[in-house]
Design an enzyme around this catalytic site. Structure first.
Site, PDB file in Angstrom:
ATOM      1  N   ASN A 184      55.812 -36.116  25.747  1.00  0.00           N
ATOM      2  CA  ASN A 184      54.779 -35.752  24.761  1.00  0.00           C
ATOM      3  C   ASN A 184      54.663 -34.122  24.562  1.00  0.00           C
ATOM      4  OD1 ASN A 184      52.387 -35.258  23.400  1.00  0.00           O
ATOM      5  ND2 ASN A 184      50.948 -36.208  25.056  1.00  0.00           N
ATOM      6  N   TRP A 185      55.314 -33.643  23.545  1.00  0.00           N
ATOM      7  CA  TRP A 185      55.043 -32.034  23.701  1.00  0.00           C
ATOM      8  C   TRP A 185      53.841 -31.443  23.534  1.00  0.00           C
ATOM      9  CZ3 TRP A 185      59.728 -30.481  20.054  1.00  0.00           C
ATOM     10  CH2 TRP A 185      60.798 -30.881  20.665  1.00  0.00           C
ATOM     11  N   LYS A 186      52.621 -32.347  23.085  1.00  0.00           N
ATOM     12  CA  LYS A 186      51.480 -31.712  22.856  1.00  0.00           C
ATOM     13  C   LYS A 186      51.356 -30.647  21.787  1.00  0.00           C
ATOM     14  CE  LYS A 186      50.009 -33.515  27.205  1.00  0.00           C
ATOM     15  NZ  LYS A 186      49.020 -33.397  28.356  1.00  0.00           N
TER      16      LYS A 186
ATOM     17  N   HIS B 178      45.266 -40.768  23.594  1.00  0.00           N
ATOM     18  CA  HIS B 178      45.530 -39.959  24.546  1.00  0.00           C
ATOM     19  C   HIS B 178      44.179 -39.322  25.072  1.00  0.00           C
ATOM     20  CE1 HIS B 178      46.942 -36.521  26.905  1.00  0.00           C
ATOM     21  NE2 HIS B 178      48.072 -36.978  27.041  1.00  0.00           N
TER      22      HIS B 178
ATOM     23  N   GLU C 220      43.241 -36.418  25.843  1.00  0.00           N
ATOM     24  CA  GLU C 220      42.677 -35.216  25.253  1.00  0.00           C
ATOM     25  C   GLU C 220      42.416 -35.741  23.910  1.00  0.00           C
ATOM     26  OE1 GLU C 220      46.639 -33.477  25.615  1.00  0.00           O
ATOM     27  OE2 GLU C 220      46.487 -33.283  27.546  1.00  0.00           O
TER      28      GLU C 220
ATOM     29  N   GLU D  55      47.420 -42.928  32.200  1.00  0.00           N
ATOM     30  CA  GLU D  55      47.625 -41.545  32.383  1.00  0.00           C
ATOM     31  C   GLU D  55      45.980 -41.285  33.270  1.00  0.00           C
ATOM     32  OE1 GLU D  55      50.411 -39.445  29.996  1.00  0.00           O
ATOM     33  OE2 GLU D  55      48.686 -39.319  28.922  1.00  0.00           O
TER      34      GLU D  55
ATOM     35  N   GLY E 195      48.124 -32.374  33.839  1.00  0.00           N
ATOM     36  CA  GLY E 195      48.455 -31.132  33.647  1.00  0.00           C
ATOM     37  C   GLY E 195      47.773 -30.326  34.782  1.00  0.00           C
TER      38      GLY E 195
ATOM     39  N   SER F 208      51.443 -35.129  35.408  1.00  0.00           N
ATOM     40  CA  SER F 208      52.037 -34.265  36.344  1.00  0.00           C
ATOM     41  C   SER F 208      53.558 -35.005  36.794  1.00  0.00           C
ATOM     42  CB  SER F 208      51.305 -33.979  37.639  1.00  0.00           C
ATOM     43  OG  SER F 208      49.996 -33.061  36.982  1.00  0.00           O
TER      44      SER F 208
HETATM   45  P1  13P Z   1      51.684 -33.677  32.099  1.00  0.00           P
HETATM   46  O1  13P Z   1      52.794 -34.190  32.323  1.00  0.00           O
HETATM   47  O2  13P Z   1      51.596 -32.199  31.557  1.00  0.00           O
HETATM   48  O3  13P Z   1      50.600 -33.811  33.241  1.00  0.00           O
HETATM   49  O4  13P Z   1      50.871 -34.138  30.765  1.00  0.00           O
HETATM   50  C1  13P Z   1      50.954 -35.937  30.834  1.00  0.00           C
HETATM   51  C2  13P Z   1      50.518 -36.439  29.620  1.00  0.00           C
HETATM   52  O5  13P Z   1      49.298 -36.234  29.199  1.00  0.00           O
HETATM   53  C3  13P Z   1      51.350 -37.020  28.745  1.00  0.00           C
HETATM   54  O6  13P Z   1      50.840 -37.513  27.674  1.00  0.00           O
END
Ligand code: 13P
Length: 247
Positions: free
Chosen positions: A8-10, A94, A96, A165, A171, A210
């Site tokens: 997931n590149w966000k 997600h 976020e 998650e 993160g 992470s």
């Molecule tokens: P990180 O791997 O940067 O912690 O993010 C996880 C995530 O939100 C994947 O959707």
């Protein structure tokens, strides 16, 4: 079912950065058929990514979508639009999106319905915050998120994947322990078999939060963990390829 490793590149990478990444990544991907590999770039990069990934065995997914097919929804993108550029997957709910964009369980449910109608495979994200975990609410929170998201689409649990998650692990550099993840995955697995016993074992449950090349193997050792959803460490093609081939 093949295990799924998703990146997931966000909100990262322009079109030219996407091109550069995929050129490098495809050189590193040796046996895409041994596992399912998925890239989820931002909307603007989907078209070019779809063209470059065609025939490679690496799948394409989006990070979000609207629940209508078209209409007066400024700034939104619909499931048919995603389908046409080559997406097979969409990440839905997600944390976020839930926390920063106010997505409710009800909206998430509508999005899942819309993806299934379009033949897109949703990856439903669930997870507790640190406060919820410390208050002993983890299972209750996960159960509520899963039940509300799947309401009315119980018969299709075989067409959905779920990513656990924990919000506090995303993160943060501090992942859940594989034991904590296994405990929650086992709980979700039981819940799914209550929701629809006919589809027992047909929903993949991924871990996210992470994940790095250094710890991916520890998660993938456990048969309860059917894949990984990787954020930051998927932004570099070499580090993501290491994760993909860590097990
Ligand atoms: P990180 O791997 O940067 O912690 O993010 C996880 C995530 O939100 C994947 O959707």
């Amino acid at each position: 079912m093949r295990r799924l490793i998703a990146g997931n590149w966000k909100m990262h990478k322009t079109v030219s950065e996407t091109r550069e990444y995929i050129e490098k990544f495809l050189r590193l991907v040796e046996h895409p058929e041994s596992r399912e590999i998925l890239l989820c770039p931002p909307f603007t990069s989907l078209y070019v990514a779809g063209e470059m990934l065609e025939g490679s065995g690496v799948k394409l997914g989006a990070q979000n979508c609207h629940y209508e097919k078209s209409g007066p929804y400024t700034g939104e993108v619909s499931p048919p639009m995603l389908k046409e550029v080559g997406c097979e997957y969409v990440i839905i709910g997600h944390s976020e999106r839930r926390q920063l964009f106010g997505e409710s369980d009800e909206v998430i449910n509508k999005k899942l319905v819309a993806c299934l109608e379009e033949g897109l495979r949703p990856i439903l994200c669930v997870g507790e915050t640190r406060e919820e975990r410390e208050a002993g609410m983890t299972f209750k929170v996960i159960e509520t998120q899963v039940r509300l998201a799947l309401s009315g689409i119980e018969e299709h649990t075989d067409r959905i994947d779920i990513a656990y998650e924990p919000v506090w692990a995303i993160g943060s550099g501090t992942p859940a322990t594989p034991q904590d993840a296994v405990e929650v995955h086992t709980f979700i697995r039981q819940l799914l078999s209550e929701i629809n016993p006919k589809n027992e074992g047909r929903t993949r449950i991924l871990y996210g939060g992470s994940v790095k090349p250094q710890n991916a193997k520890e998660f993938m050792k456990h048969e309860e963990i059917n894949g990984l959803l990787v954020g930051g460490a998927s932004l570099d093609p070499e580090s993501f390829a290491q994760i993909v081939y860590s097990f």
